[in-house]
Enzyme design. Structure first.
Site, mmCIF file in Angstrom:
data_model
loop_
_atom_site.group_PDB
_atom_site.id
_atom_site.type_symbol
_atom_site.label_atom_id
_atom_site.label_comp_id
_atom_site.label_asym_id
_atom_site.label_seq_id
_atom_site.Cartn_x
_atom_site.Cartn_y
_atom_site.Cartn_z
ATOM 1 N N ALA A 74 0.861 -1.191 0.000
ATOM 2 C CA ALA A 74 0.000 0.000 0.000
ATOM 3 C C ALA A 74 0.893 1.234 0.000
ATOM 4 C CB ALA A 74 -0.889 0.013 1.243
ATOM 5 N N LYS A 75 0.309 2.392 -0.177
ATOM 6 C CA LYS A 75 1.053 3.647 -0.005
ATOM 7 C C LYS A 75 0.051 4.753 0.240
ATOM 8 C CE LYS A 75 5.389 5.018 -0.111
ATOM 9 N NZ LYS A 75 6.567 4.204 0.279
#
Ligand code: NAD
Length: 415
Positions: A104-105
């Site tokens: 994720a980011k």
């Protein structure tokens, strides 16, 4: 300049590995596309009394192997495209080093250097509240990245806790006093250094005469420089957003650390000459370590790069076009998904300690980090050697294969 966006470029690296793995187009679609993308507005009353609305993002790319995991970036270029590409890199990174997370980011499009501490605190709290319904200790766990730090994580943990109660495992990279792990702050730099040391050992390189250039002197750049300097490597150049410093005889990085604490900038550091960020990248050296932002080596400057090895401490510092040129010139590149994995590896240790409410020693953290990152390095090196491919391609092949395997076992993909 290339018309490709960052996510197109990361997907070019993906496709090259997917071709080797003979993945069909449906599987490629499943693995390239993020599972979930969230854009939020962050309205903030600035210190001046003015109302400003910032844009924030959280992209959950893939969780086939474990909860979503990835940093939060505060930067003017942090748009959905950049955040998506960084989320995808996290998926391949956690798989490559075999820790039980997905990718994720997050990002907030802002310039943290232009914001006061109180404004940053308000932005972080509102951003956390607005994405909190998709976070969770077993769902998605943020961490620091470019422009954020342990203080940001403390604010995130506090804001999340206001709704959900005391939850230290909701973020990693927290201050140690709030349940953070010893060794997390230096972990990414330590990982980069351990790989540098391993390559030097494998190739029997003479350390005191080995010249290193590092772009960036933030968390990753400065820790990498400190570990390398203390081992005896010669750091001849280093930079920050405003420019760099150079010394043919090597910079004293212990003193630079104190200078940075006092002056908040490397400008006018004693016994050094100023150099621009672009000239710094083109210095004659043994190891070039980009540790700042993405896409700093592209088709415009690649022919001027003179380093023998590149260790990608930053995420996506080299475009695919430039990568091809460097690989053709036999320059060994340790790719981002391996080179900067130290941070997420120690984040995994921090998360584990939070789940067990138990504390590990710094020695245990460093030893286990070394075991994991060097094992991954040796696997990449062996595949690259056996299949005559670049380290980057080998790293992507190993990471993608593990995500395919998990997706198949879960039933997303038919056998
Ligand atoms: P940071 O904010 O602590 O430091 C960034 C450094 O880059 C600073 O010295 C800054 O002045 C410099 N910089 C910023 N913009 C620049 C520009 N336009 N040109 C040249 N230099 C510039 O960030 P960080 O945490 O050290 O992250 C650096 C890189 O490492 C990023 O690509 C990040 O995604 C990657 N990374 C960080 C971690 C981590 O644990 N912090 C983990 C994995 C990867």
């Amino acid at each position: 300049m290339s018309e490709l966006t960052t996510i197109d470029e990361v997907n070019e690296f993906f496709d090259s590995a997917a071709t080797f793995l003979k993945l069909d187009s449906g599987t490629r679609d499943l693995l390239k596309n993020p599972w979930r993308e969230l854009k939020v507005s962050i309205p903030i009353t600035m210190d001046s009394g003015e109302l400003k609305v910032f844009s924030g993002y959280r992209v959950q790319h893939n969780a086939a192997r474990g909860p979503y995991k990835g940093g939060v970036r505060y930067h003017p270029d942090a748009d959905i495209n950049e955040v998506e590409s960084l989320a995808s890199l996290m998926t391949w990174k956690t798989a490559l080093v075999d820790i039980p997370f997905g990718g994720a980011k997050g990002g907030v499009q802002c310039d943290p250097l232009q914001l006061s501490t109180t404004e940053l605190n308000r932005i972080t709290r509102r951003y956390t509240q607005n994405i909190s319904h998709i976070l969770g200790v077993n769902r998605d766990i943020p961490a620091p990245d470019l422009g954020t730090n342990a203080q940001t994580m403390a604010w995130m943990m506090d804001a999340y806790g206001q709704t959900y109660g005391y939850t230290p495992g909701i973020v990693t990279g927290k201050p140690v006093q709030l349940g953070g792990s010893v060794g997390r702050e230096s972990a990414t730099g330590l990982g980069v250094f351990l790989l540098l040391e391993q390559i030097a050992q494998d190739l029997n390189i003479d350390i005191p005469t080995t010249k290193i250039v590092i772009q960036g002197s933030g968390n990753v750049g400065l820790w990498t420089a400190l570990f390398a300097y203390q081992k005896g490597f010669k750091i001849i150049g280093i930079s920050d957003v405003n420019g760099g410093i150079f010394s043919e005889n090597g910079l004293n990085i212990n003193e630079l650390k104190n200078y940075l604490t006092e002056h908040k900038s490397i400008e006018n550091f004693p016994n050094s000459e100023p150099i621009s960020n672009s000239d710094l990248l083109e210095l004659e050296c043994d190891f070039l370590i980009p540790a700042a932002i993405d896409r700093v080596i592209d088709e415009r400057n690649v022919s001027n790069i003179k380093s023998k090895y590149i260790i990608e401490a930053a995420n996506h510092p080299i475009t695919p076009e430039a990568d091809k040129v460097l690989v053709d010139k036999n320059i060994t590149i340790v790719p981002d998904i391996l080179a900067n994995a130290g941070g997420v590896i120690v984040s995994y240790f921090e998360w584990t300690q939070n789940l067990y409410q138990h504390k590990w020693t710094e020695e245990r953290i460093s030893n286990e980090l070394q075991t994991i990152i060097i094992k991954a390095f040796n696997e990449v090196k062996a595949l690259a050697h056996n299949e005559n491919m670049s380290f980057r391609n080998a790293a992507f092949v190993i990471g993608i294969a593990k995500v395919v395997e998990a997706s198949t076992l879960r039933g997303f993909l038919e056998k």
